[in-house]
Scaffold this active site. Sequence first.
Site, PDB file in Angstrom:
ATOM      1  N   GLU A  54       0.816  -1.220   0.000  1.00  0.00           N
ATOM      2  CA  GLU A  54       0.000   0.000   0.000  1.00  0.00           C
ATOM      3  C   GLU A  54       0.849   1.269   0.000  1.00  0.00           C
ATOM      4  O   GLU A  54       1.920   1.317   0.612  1.00  0.00           O
ATOM      5  CB  GLU A  54      -0.902  -0.008   1.234  1.00  0.00           C
ATOM      6  CG  GLU A  54      -1.985   1.053   1.214  1.00  0.00           C
ATOM      7  CD  GLU A  54      -3.112   0.695   2.168  1.00  0.00           C
ATOM      8  OE1 GLU A  54      -4.063   0.040   1.722  1.00  0.00           O
ATOM      9  OE2 GLU A  54      -3.016   1.058   3.361  1.00  0.00           O
ATOM     10  N   LYS A  56       0.516   5.031   1.288  1.00  0.00           N
ATOM     11  CA  LYS A  56      -0.317   5.796   2.221  1.00  0.00           C
ATOM     12  C   LYS A  56       0.511   6.921   2.847  1.00  0.00           C
ATOM     13  O   LYS A  56       1.586   6.677   3.395  1.00  0.00           O
ATOM     14  CB  LYS A  56      -0.841   4.860   3.319  1.00  0.00           C
ATOM     15  CG  LYS A  56      -1.769   5.500   4.324  1.00  0.00           C
ATOM     16  CD  LYS A  56      -2.021   4.585   5.508  1.00  0.00           C
ATOM     17  CE  LYS A  56      -2.796   3.348   5.135  1.00  0.00           C
ATOM     18  NZ  LYS A  56      -3.141   2.516   6.308  1.00  0.00           N
ATOM     19  N   LYS A 116      -8.366   2.025  -3.100  1.00  0.00           N
ATOM     20  CA  LYS A 116      -8.841   1.910  -1.731  1.00  0.00           C
ATOM     21  C   LYS A 116      -9.557   3.207  -1.367  1.00  0.00           C
ATOM     22  O   LYS A 116      -8.935   4.249  -1.184  1.00  0.00           O
ATOM     23  CB  LYS A 116      -7.684   1.640  -0.769  1.00  0.00           C
ATOM     24  CG  LYS A 116      -8.132   1.051   0.563  1.00  0.00           C
ATOM     25  CD  LYS A 116      -6.952   0.607   1.397  1.00  0.00           C
ATOM     26  CE  LYS A 116      -7.439  -0.086   2.661  1.00  0.00           C
ATOM     27  NZ  LYS A 116      -6.304  -0.415   3.567  1.00  0.00           N
ATOM     28  N   GLU A 165     -14.365  -6.164   1.857  1.00  0.00           N
ATOM     29  CA  GLU A 165     -13.720  -6.189   3.170  1.00  0.00           C
ATOM     30  C   GLU A 165     -14.744  -6.434   4.269  1.00  0.00           C
ATOM     31  O   GLU A 165     -15.773  -5.772   4.334  1.00  0.00           O
ATOM     32  CB  GLU A 165     -13.023  -4.846   3.414  1.00  0.00           C
ATOM     33  CG  GLU A 165     -12.348  -4.734   4.768  1.00  0.00           C
ATOM     34  CD  GLU A 165     -11.686  -3.381   4.946  1.00  0.00           C
ATOM     35  OE1 GLU A 165     -10.643  -3.150   4.294  1.00  0.00           O
ATOM     36  OE2 GLU A 165     -12.205  -2.549   5.711  1.00  0.00           O
ATOM     37  N   ASN A 186     -10.427  -7.604   7.669  1.00  0.00           N
ATOM     38  CA  ASN A 186      -9.707  -6.504   8.307  1.00  0.00           C
ATOM     39  C   ASN A 186      -9.507  -6.830   9.783  1.00  0.00           C
ATOM     40  O   ASN A 186     -10.472  -7.110  10.497  1.00  0.00           O
ATOM     41  CB  ASN A 186     -10.492  -5.197   8.152  1.00  0.00           C
ATOM     42  CG  ASN A 186      -9.636  -3.979   8.447  1.00  0.00           C
ATOM     43  OD1 ASN A 186      -8.787  -4.003   9.336  1.00  0.00           O
ATOM     44  ND2 ASN A 186      -9.866  -2.902   7.715  1.00  0.00           N
ATOM     45  N   GLU A 216      -5.942  -8.353   6.192  1.00  0.00           N
ATOM     46  CA  GLU A 216      -5.567  -6.946   6.099  1.00  0.00           C
ATOM     47  C   GLU A 216      -5.336  -6.338   7.484  1.00  0.00           C
ATOM     48  O   GLU A 216      -5.997  -6.698   8.445  1.00  0.00           O
ATOM     49  CB  GLU A 216      -6.682  -6.133   5.426  1.00  0.00           C
ATOM     50  CG  GLU A 216      -7.180  -6.663   4.109  1.00  0.00           C
ATOM     51  CD  GLU A 216      -8.436  -5.915   3.664  1.00  0.00           C
ATOM     52  OE1 GLU A 216      -9.148  -6.467   2.810  1.00  0.00           O
ATOM     53  OE2 GLU A 216      -8.702  -4.818   4.170  1.00  0.00           O
ATOM     54  N   SER A 217      -4.415  -5.391   7.538  1.00  0.00           N
ATOM     55  CA  SER A 217      -4.137  -4.553   8.719  1.00  0.00           C
ATOM     56  C   SER A 217      -3.321  -5.256   9.797  1.00  0.00           C
ATOM     57  O   SER A 217      -3.604  -6.396  10.168  1.00  0.00           O
ATOM     58  CB  SER A 217      -5.431  -4.035   9.363  1.00  0.00           C
ATOM     59  OG  SER A 217      -6.120  -3.175   8.500  1.00  0.00           O
TER      60      SER A 217
END
Length: 263
Positions: A54, A56, A116, A165, A186, A216-217
Amino acid sequence: MRILDKIVENKRTEIIKLSSEIPTSLLENKSLFSKESISLKDSILKSHSGIICEFKRRSPSNNNINYKSTITEVVKGYQEAGAAGLSILTNKIYFDGDINDIIDIRNISNIPILRKEFIVSEYQVIESKSIGADAILLIASILSKEEILKYSSLAKSLGLEVLLEVHSADELNKISGNNIDVIGVNNRNLDTLEIDINNSIKLYDKIPKEFVKISESGISKVESILELKEIGFDGFLIGENFMKTNNPMESAYDFIKKVEDEI
């Protein structure tokens, strides 16, 4: 009000203004609208690591993740590192992203680009196609079952893939139709913003087998990737872990190589 609710409220207001200024007919005439999409699903399955990297700059929980690295150099570095895909945030107010971030890298990217964004309208789906995205993110917690079906159906008709998600088992009940390509779990609690990778572990068996599955995350350790791969996850979306370093490109390269060496 949760930060997620604030983001969605702001996004709805933004879309009303934007759609009045730039109608969908203009979006459909953009040169990138006719570009053939690259499959995120296939790229994840063919990749050794399954890692989506990603880009960001900031987030609601961290106002200064990385303002030193340019998107062009980061994307080139992610590709050289062997990323399965690119996740590009386009939300301006809360993440300092922009649709031009995708437009700017479209011609240098040979791997799929996931837009996203907090998608709450058909307008955004059409816009995603017009800026050269290959896939869109739909967040189950902010959409109804009917909205997910509507937006995913439109996306597929435009040649876009869909990553849905989810944060809980209940949100899996919102899946309808056959337009979802990837399910992403997530690990971040939307109320407390705390991260727990066990959320992916708990939900894995509840996800229908036909979907490509990613976590994710909060993934920052090679050991976490190996554990989740052992369970059956196909891919992993990694955001801040690379971007918060002085050299996201080198961090991604080293991390992905370590994962590939262990698999």
